[in-house]
Design an enzyme around this catalytic site. Sequence first.
Site, PDB file in Angstrom:
ATOM      1  N   TYR A 103     -58.299  -5.187  51.402  1.00  0.00           N
ATOM      2  CA  TYR A 103     -57.052  -5.269  52.170  1.00  0.00           C
ATOM      3  C   TYR A 103     -55.850  -4.749  51.384  1.00  0.00           C
ATOM      4  O   TYR A 103     -55.914  -4.530  50.191  1.00  0.00           O
ATOM      5  CB  TYR A 103     -56.806  -6.652  52.750  1.00  0.00           C
ATOM      6  CG  TYR A 103     -56.779  -7.877  51.880  1.00  0.00           C
ATOM      7  CD1 TYR A 103     -56.525  -7.848  50.531  1.00  0.00           C
ATOM      8  CD2 TYR A 103     -56.990  -9.133  52.470  1.00  0.00           C
ATOM      9  CE1 TYR A 103     -56.477  -9.007  49.775  1.00  0.00           C
ATOM     10  CE2 TYR A 103     -56.951 -10.296  51.739  1.00  0.00           C
ATOM     11  CZ  TYR A 103     -56.692 -10.225  50.386  1.00  0.00           C
ATOM     12  OH  TYR A 103     -56.646 -11.382  49.650  1.00  0.00           O
ATOM     13  N   GLU A 104     -54.778  -4.512  52.130  1.00  0.00           N
ATOM     14  CA  GLU A 104     -53.583  -3.823  51.632  1.00  0.00           C
ATOM     15  C   GLU A 104     -53.908  -2.411  51.155  1.00  0.00           C
ATOM     16  O   GLU A 104     -53.264  -1.880  50.243  1.00  0.00           O
ATOM     17  CB  GLU A 104     -52.904  -4.626  50.504  1.00  0.00           C
ATOM     18  CG  GLU A 104     -52.561  -6.041  50.842  1.00  0.00           C
ATOM     19  CD  GLU A 104     -51.689  -6.175  52.086  1.00  0.00           C
ATOM     20  OE1 GLU A 104     -51.035  -5.185  52.467  1.00  0.00           O
ATOM     21  OE2 GLU A 104     -51.675  -7.249  52.693  1.00  0.00           O
ATOM     22  N   GLY A 105     -54.875  -1.793  51.788  1.00  0.00           N
ATOM     23  CA  GLY A 105     -55.303  -0.446  51.409  1.00  0.00           C
ATOM     24  C   GLY A 105     -56.487  -0.539  50.465  1.00  0.00           C
ATOM     25  O   GLY A 105     -56.386  -1.100  49.377  1.00  0.00           O
TER      26      GLY A 105
END
Length: 596
Positions: A439-441
């Site tokens: 997550y968050e890229g």
Amino acid sequence: MQVYEAPLRDMRFVLHELHGLDTLRELDAFAEIDADLADSVLEEAGRFSSEVLLPLNATGDLEGCHAENGVVRTPAGFKDAYRQFREGGWPSLASEPDYGGQGLPESISKLVEEMTCGANLSFSLYPGLTHGAVQALKAHGSEELKTLYLPKMVEGTWTGSMCLTESHCGTDLGLMRTRAVPNEDGSFRITGNKIFISAGEHDLAENIVHLVLAKLPDGPPGVKGISLFLVPKFLPDAEGNPGQRNGVLCTGIEHKMGLKGSATCQMSFDDATGWLVGQPHKGMAAMFTMMNEERLGVGIQGLGVGSAAYQAAVFYAKDRLQGRSLSGVKRPDLPADPIIVHPDVRRTLLTMRANVEGCRALGIWVAQAVDLSKHAKDPAARQNADDFVALMTPVVKALFTDLGFESASHAIQIYGGHGYIREHGVEQYARDARIAMLYEGTNGIQALDLVGRKMPSNMGRLLRSFFHPVAEWIEQNRGHASIAPLVGHLERAFGALQLATGTIGERGLRDPEEAGAAATDYLRLMGLVAMGFMLAKSAAIAAERVGENADETGFYQAKLQTVQFFFDRILPQTASLFLAIKSGKASTMALAEAAF
């Protein structure tokens, strides 16, 4: 066994001896921050993490969150723990006093985050998302929105979420379908569905403030047409308290591999009232304020889990009896020696320890740069600090979470078969840590950001914010009596990084796939050099102070020995990473798609 004791001595070393508070105390915002204040905050955070949060970690994983008719209940004990967390002032630690914050440096706040994540990663996500939302709203919101929402969010009475992802688009947000239609009063009607929304619904706070990406009717196609909106769960009444329920509903929670105490929600917005944050069609720039904040925070999650996994592995390695030492019996009073006597167990433990200490030192260097980027009096110093943070954000996010998951896996290996079953608790660390790489890229996206955006930005200006201090320190310490061999090793690794940078830059101009094929190896190479730099500086300090105080000699000796292991066994990986980068894209791209 899940054990966690805040590593306060090493935190104090990193904060006071390696990086120092003096640089920050020169800034008006932190002039009154001294060592005693910092240490008291860390000590109390350590106590809270061990006594309140750690006991809820395994039970929260076992129970998980429950959703029914749009209502989400967190695991038993979470609500009371959050009440204590809020009443203790922890949500407001690094927020600005203008909105009720305590105004402490990010370096102290990030150490507190590490403890929270190490003791209970699921719990940490609830306040963690709020901190990022506060930063985005503070940077881009109107004065009216900031005045109404920030004080409640800073004190933790209201929490925040980040609503980006939709079922048909992950990284490619230009495909999103959520729409925002303007109302006559200046507000907007938000309609659409989002998935994977951490802390999107829960029972910890009286209101939840969602930051939602959506497209206006006149928005251009792709990411250039995305705007950012503030959409509260409850619309504030005339007194600023939660009033009418907004058109926001949690339609379900994800049943996840880990982080089961954290509510990951599917959210429906049905003509929900929202307000524009920032300029129309500039939502991605505004949201990246929150995303970059969160990416640094996710890196700290990896560090926290890695530290907890290391402590659990040490506990077990000292307690588990199995076989005898290869060099002769070490504990004749016992039927077998503890497994910590075995070389491979020690190699594994030292790998975890060196990675944790290297990440902690690097993380606080970046955190101090965050403070300098906001508060330094000299514009050039602010710009250089901002460049450094921008460059190192993908490195911190990807490297720390990679190593955190590796440490969790190492802990399972130390426990053997007992690590694979639930009752000892270390398998939870692996399940919890794995999501941080996504997550968050995803970490692959972080690597592409590093080589595709950060490396070439402003003709390499961002790289200079890191390369210059490393080169200067190497030049100044080549003749250091105690650590000259380490400096030599660091210089060779740094040389490999410089050569790799030139190789990627030259080849990438001709063929973007060359840069893409090298990206993940390049990020790891830069991360290892950065950790090596931090650990070499740590060794220089430890070498000067070992023996000065009998009570502290053991700490400094352990620091020197840990650094030596890193330079002997981990930093040499930079050579193979450089060779992999140098090999180019050919073997990566040659296989026909049909052959996979």
